[in-house]
Design an enzyme around this catalytic site. Structure first.
Site, short mmCIF file in Angstrom:
data_model
loop_
_atom_site.label_atom_id
_atom_site.label_comp_id
_atom_site.label_asym_id
_atom_site.label_seq_id
_atom_site.Cartn_x
_atom_site.Cartn_y
_atom_site.Cartn_z
N LYS A 126 6.08 21.83 24.45
CA LYS A 126 5.18 20.96 23.67
C LYS A 126 5.92 20.42 22.45
O LYS A 126 6.61 21.15 21.75
CB LYS A 126 3.94 21.73 23.23
CG LYS A 126 3.06 20.96 22.26
CD LYS A 126 1.62 21.38 22.32
CE LYS A 126 1.32 22.62 21.54
NZ LYS A 126 -0.13 22.79 21.32
C1 5RP Z 1 -1.51 25.06 17.01
C2 5RP Z 1 -1.09 24.37 18.23
C3 5RP Z 1 -2.04 23.40 18.77
O1 5RP Z 1 -2.35 23.83 20.06
C4 5RP Z 1 -1.40 22.04 18.79
O2 5RP Z 1 -1.01 21.67 17.50
C5 5RP Z 1 -2.28 20.98 19.46
O3 5RP Z 1 -3.34 20.68 18.67
P1 5RP Z 1 -3.45 19.32 17.86
O4 5RP Z 1 -3.57 18.22 18.88
O5 5RP Z 1 -4.68 19.51 17.03
O6 5RP Z 1 -2.17 19.16 17.06
O7 5RP Z 1 -0.07 24.62 18.79
O8 5RP Z 1 -0.40 25.65 16.49
#
Ligand code: 5RP
Length: 294
Positions: free
Chosen positions: A203
């Protein structure tokens, strides 16, 4: 011998030549075992090769953030429209009904808070519990360039090793601390390191300049976080650009559950991710659904 002499920035990302998938629909996954491929096929839709993950794990370091005060009220109505649910085991057990059949990506790192150094995490779930919960992926942050970089990498490596033993993929989440860079150079570095260490997918965040190279330089699928809440059309445009430039989906939280119309928004995001709907059309779709839902 690894050294820091003569480090040259990548130049040829072969942007006109897609990666060879070697017989499996997901980039970099052709040589995994059956169970791992099967779980990845539940996370990523084999028809499109992409996914809409609904992230609501923020409470593990933020507490009851806006939109997540009552997950039973705000998140459960969205689950039918998500491909994957991303949350902690605490919320999964306490709030998500066991009759849920959506695959779960389990937040497996923790040990920090918004009041402390974010990169100082540990593995917060034992593999046995992940198996007991029947999850399809385990996730932990890698904080490249942060104070606890090495510790966060060690966490992810341990998840990869234990998860691979049982056919459970690991999602490496490129964490961004308070003062960390958020550009293509940084995300290119962080995502590639995570993939080289064996993360099954990664991610990251979308960046306006150079995202295509971040995606091309990462040999496994990338999903983007949504980040802070944007106007709905902007969030849909960001998702569109990310997919168009090589992302395999989104792992989106605030831009869905903090939307004026979260049920409409998650469906509009799915239109972008799976049908490559253009931002204007996806936004109109959102508005129509919002109006119809009252
Ligand atoms: C928190 C995360 C979240 O899952 C990630 O940031 C996704 O959420 P958003 O779209 O609100 O950023 O990893 O640490």
């Amino acid at each position: 011998m690894a050294d820091l002499d003569d480090i040259r920035e990548g130049k040829d990302f072969g942007l006109d030549r897609p990666a060879d998938l070697q017989g499996f629909f997901l980039k970099g996954a052709a040589n995994h075992d059956w169970g791992l491929k099967n779980r990845l096929s539940r996370i990523f839709n084999p028809k499109t090769g992409r996914t809409v993950m609904l992230a609501f794990d923020h409470g593990y370091f933020q507490g009851p953030a806006t939109g997540l005060e009552r997950i039973d009220l705000s998140i459960l109505p969205l689950c039918d429209y998500a491909d994957v649910l991303m949350c902690t085991r605490g919320v999964l057990r306490a709030t998500v009904p066991p009759s849920n059949t959506k695959p779960v990506a389990l937040r497996c790192s923790g040990g920090n808070s918004i009041l402390s150094e974010l990169s100082n995490e540990t593995i917060a779930v034992d593999i046995e519990d992940a198996i007991r919960l029947g999850v399809c992926a385990m996730a932990a942050q890698v904080y490249i360039g942060a104070e606890f970089e090495h510790k966060s990498i060690t966490n992810v490596v341990k998840l990869i090793d234990t998860g691979t033993r049982y056919g459970i993929p690991t999602l490496a989440v490129t964490g961004v601390g308070k003062d960390m860079a958020r550009d293509a150079k940084y995300f290119g570095l962080a995502t590639r390191i995570a993939a080289e260490l064996g993360a099954h997918y990664v991610k990251t965040y979308f960046v306006e300049e150079g995202f295509e190279k971040v995606a091309a330089g990462c040999p496994v699928p990338l999903v983007i976080a949504g980040g802070k809440k944007l106007p709905e059309r902007d969030a849909l445009e960001m998702a569109y650009k990310a997919i168009d430039q090589g992302a395999a989906g989104v792992d989106m939280g605030r831009n869905i559950f903090q939307s004026d119309a979260p049920v409409a928004m998650i469906q509009a995001v799915a239109k972008v991710v799976h049908d490559l709907e253009k931002p204007d059309q996806a936004y109109q779709y959102y508005l129509d659904l919002k109006a119809a839902q009252g």
